[in-house]
Structures are given as C-alpha cells and as structure tokens.
Motif scaffolding. Sequence first.
Motif, PDB file in Angstrom:
ATOM      1  N   GLY A  94      35.219  35.038  31.558  1.00  0.00           N
ATOM      2  CA  GLY A  94      36.452  35.811  31.353  1.00  0.00           C
ATOM      3  C   GLY A  94      36.129  36.945  30.404  1.00  0.00           C
ATOM      4  N   LEU A  95      37.112  37.343  29.582  1.00  0.00           N
ATOM      5  CA  LEU A  95      36.860  38.393  28.597  1.00  0.00           C
ATOM      6  C   LEU A  95      35.749  37.924  27.658  1.00  0.00           C
ATOM      7  CD1 LEU A  95      40.509  39.515  27.776  1.00  0.00           C
ATOM      8  CD2 LEU A  95      38.740  40.882  28.909  1.00  0.00           C
ATOM      9  N   ILE A  96      34.836  38.820  27.344  1.00  0.00           N
ATOM     10  CA  ILE A  96      33.732  38.461  26.454  1.00  0.00           C
ATOM     11  C   ILE A  96      33.739  39.418  25.262  1.00  0.00           C
ATOM     12  CG2 ILE A  96      32.384  37.475  28.359  1.00  0.00           C
ATOM     13  CD1 ILE A  96      30.674  40.001  28.399  1.00  0.00           C
ATOM     14  N   GLU A  98      33.068  42.328  22.594  1.00  0.00           N
ATOM     15  CA  GLU A  98      32.717  43.726  22.872  1.00  0.00           C
ATOM     16  C   GLU A  98      31.219  43.985  22.907  1.00  0.00           C
ATOM     17  OE1 GLU A  98      34.953  45.117  19.664  1.00  0.00           O
ATOM     18  OE2 GLU A  98      36.784  45.258  20.883  1.00  0.00           O
ATOM     19  N   PHE A 101      29.748  42.763  26.061  1.00  0.00           N
ATOM     20  CA  PHE A 101      30.252  43.571  27.180  1.00  0.00           C
ATOM     21  C   PHE A 101      29.513  44.907  27.247  1.00  0.00           C
ATOM     22  CE2 PHE A 101      33.573  46.490  28.930  1.00  0.00           C
ATOM     23  CZ  PHE A 101      33.686  45.909  30.173  1.00  0.00           C
ATOM     24  N   TYR A 173      38.104  53.604  28.328  1.00  0.00           N
ATOM     25  CA  TYR A 173      37.968  52.598  29.394  1.00  0.00           C
ATOM     26  C   TYR A 173      39.324  52.331  30.021  1.00  0.00           C
ATOM     27  CZ  TYR A 173      35.775  48.567  31.689  1.00  0.00           C
ATOM     28  OH  TYR A 173      35.253  47.698  32.615  1.00  0.00           O
TER      29      TYR A 173
HETATM   30  N1  HBI Z   1      35.011  41.481  28.846  1.00  0.00           N
HETATM   31  N2  HBI Z   1      34.764  40.410  30.857  1.00  0.00           N
HETATM   32  C1  HBI Z   1      35.185  41.469  30.158  1.00  0.00           C
HETATM   33  N3  HBI Z   1      35.775  42.502  30.807  1.00  0.00           N
HETATM   34  C2  HBI Z   1      36.217  43.593  30.116  1.00  0.00           C
HETATM   35  O1  HBI Z   1      36.733  44.532  30.738  1.00  0.00           O
HETATM   36  C3  HBI Z   1      36.055  43.631  28.727  1.00  0.00           C
HETATM   37  C4  HBI Z   1      35.433  42.537  28.108  1.00  0.00           C
HETATM   38  N4  HBI Z   1      35.264  42.551  26.777  1.00  0.00           N
HETATM   39  C5  HBI Z   1      35.631  43.665  25.958  1.00  0.00           C
HETATM   40  C6  HBI Z   1      36.307  44.742  26.688  1.00  0.00           C
HETATM   41  N5  HBI Z   1      36.480  44.700  27.976  1.00  0.00           N
HETATM   42  C7  HBI Z   1      36.849  45.940  25.931  1.00  0.00           C
HETATM   43  O2  HBI Z   1      36.938  45.645  24.570  1.00  0.00           O
HETATM   44  C8  HBI Z   1      36.021  47.214  26.131  1.00  0.00           C
HETATM   45  O3  HBI Z   1      36.522  47.926  27.229  1.00  0.00           O
HETATM   46  C9  HBI Z   1      36.071  48.133  24.969  1.00  0.00           C
END
Ligand code: HBI
Length: 275
Positions: A94-96, A98, A101, A173
């Motif tokens: 999922g979200l990881i 920064e 990423f 982004y």
């Molecule tokens: N992790 N999987 C995932 N997808 C993202 O789009 C994502 C993230 N972690 C951090 C993040 N986006 C944003 O903090 C960055 O676009 C700055």
Amino acid sequence: MKMKAIAPAPNLRGDYASAAPDYTLPQLHAAIPTRGHATWRELHRRQMALFPRHAASAYREGVARLDCAQGIPNLARASDKLRETGWTLVAVPGLIPEDAFFAHLSARRFPVTNWIRRPEEMDYLEEPDIFHDFLGHVPLLTNRHFADFLQGYGAVGEFAQRHGAVRMLARLYWHMVEFGLIEEGGEVRAYGAGILSSAKETVHATSAAVPRLRFAPDRVLRTEYRIDDLQPLYFVIEDYGELFDLLDTLPEALLRARDAEPIPAGAILPGDTRL
Ligand code: HBI
Ligand code: FE
C-alpha cells in the motif's frame, strides 16, 4: 534457522509484515482469489467506457498496450510491456514511506499496491489499491516523456527531504501525476491517475464547468490540495515534455515555493487566467 510458521498470506490488505526493507513483496498472482479478478473486470469495464471521450491519447495507447481487461494483471508480464521505457512494476502492501517511494521511482520501479478494493468500495477508496495504481498510473509509463519525468521526480525526492520541501514536491505529484489534464486538438482530456481510476472524477475533471488553469510550475508547487473530495481546480499541460523540462529547475522552484505563502485548494487568484 527459525522458520516462519505461516506462509505470507497472499494479497492480504496492507500486509507490511511480509514486505522487504524496500517495502516490496512477491505479487503471488496465482493466489489472487476469483472475486478479486471479478472486481477488476467490473472497474475496468466501467472506466474503458469513459476513456474514448475523456482520456488523453497517450494514456489510451498505453491502456491498449497493457491489454488488461481479463483480470488483475501479472506485474512481471506487464513489466515486459514497459521495456521500451525501462520501467519495472513491483508489488507493495500500500502507501509506503516517502524515501522508499522516491527511491523506487528514481530507479524506474513503479510500486503497485497488491490488493484490490472490496465490492462495497467500487466508487470510492481512500487509499490506493491495485486498480488505481495499475490502471491509473501504468499506462502513461509507456510514454517516453512522462516515463522520464517520473524517474526525475523520484530523483529530486532526496533534495526535497533535505530541504524541508517534500510538501511542495507532493503538490506536483498530486496536481500533475494524479489529477493532470492535457490539451489535445482543442479538447481538454485527462491523463492523471486519480482521475482515470475513478468514474466520478473522470466526468467531473473534464467538465468545462470546473475551473482549469494552464500549468505553471510555481503556481502548482504553491497550491494545496484536498484528498477527500472531487478536485475543485485542475492544471492543464500541452505536452508531457513540459513536465520533463521542469526537472532542471525543480530544486530551485521547490525552495521558492517552500518560502512562499501557500495557495488554498481551489482558490483562483487575481492574476490567474482560467482556460
Ligand atoms: N506510496 N505506494 C505509494 N504510492 C504513492 O503514490 C505514494 C507512496 N508514498 C508516498 C507518496 N506517494 C507521496 O508522499 C509522494 O507523492 C510525495
Ligand atoms: Fe496514485
């Protein structure tokens, strides 16, 4: 050697415990339940019906290339279709964080969440799932300018972290990768992943009634955003090269935006010209 008692549960939502230090996981595509593929097909069918009128041509070429109507794509096989631009898809829970990423993007690895939403979440989901990450983001990775831009975006991440400017970089982004529009032959079309993975946002974002501004880096880097509703304002490019060309001056622009007053989400300033 101590063995894990249980094999990692495949496609478990947010399974961070079985992720590697770089947050990647094996996709375990063969273990995806049938209902996951059915959810994918339904979401895919709905979005495909909207793309001829609403989606950018480069995005549509990418979708055709990926050929993923049948079910949740196998990330290794889809990566083969990105050979020309050199991107690899990796599964993540999922979200990881920064830094992880940014590191993936700067190595031309795109992190794709390895679970899909539940049927009751067809229309709205707060966090990215594989439908958003794959159908939203991956098609444009077939476009050279966009693919090069995204790697460069990741590479600037470290600078932004050192200089307290991650918030500004995240705005770029959000407004351009998630919610960007492009002008094509006098029409405004969507290429952003947050738009094209949502039926509601696809129709809303391309409606002329919603304010649009020409892409201008400093304006975008200062503009705050809302994550809980349809976007009140969109930025329009003419060419993906505009994003790539920004990279050279992005570090300085981030510092300027960091030291400037933020612009509230959806605000139109006296100097703005609506498209
Ligand atoms: N992790 N999987 C995932 N997808 C993202 O789009 C994502 C993230 N972690 C951090 C993040 N986006 C944003 O903090 C960055 O676009 C700055
Ligand atoms: Fe996204």
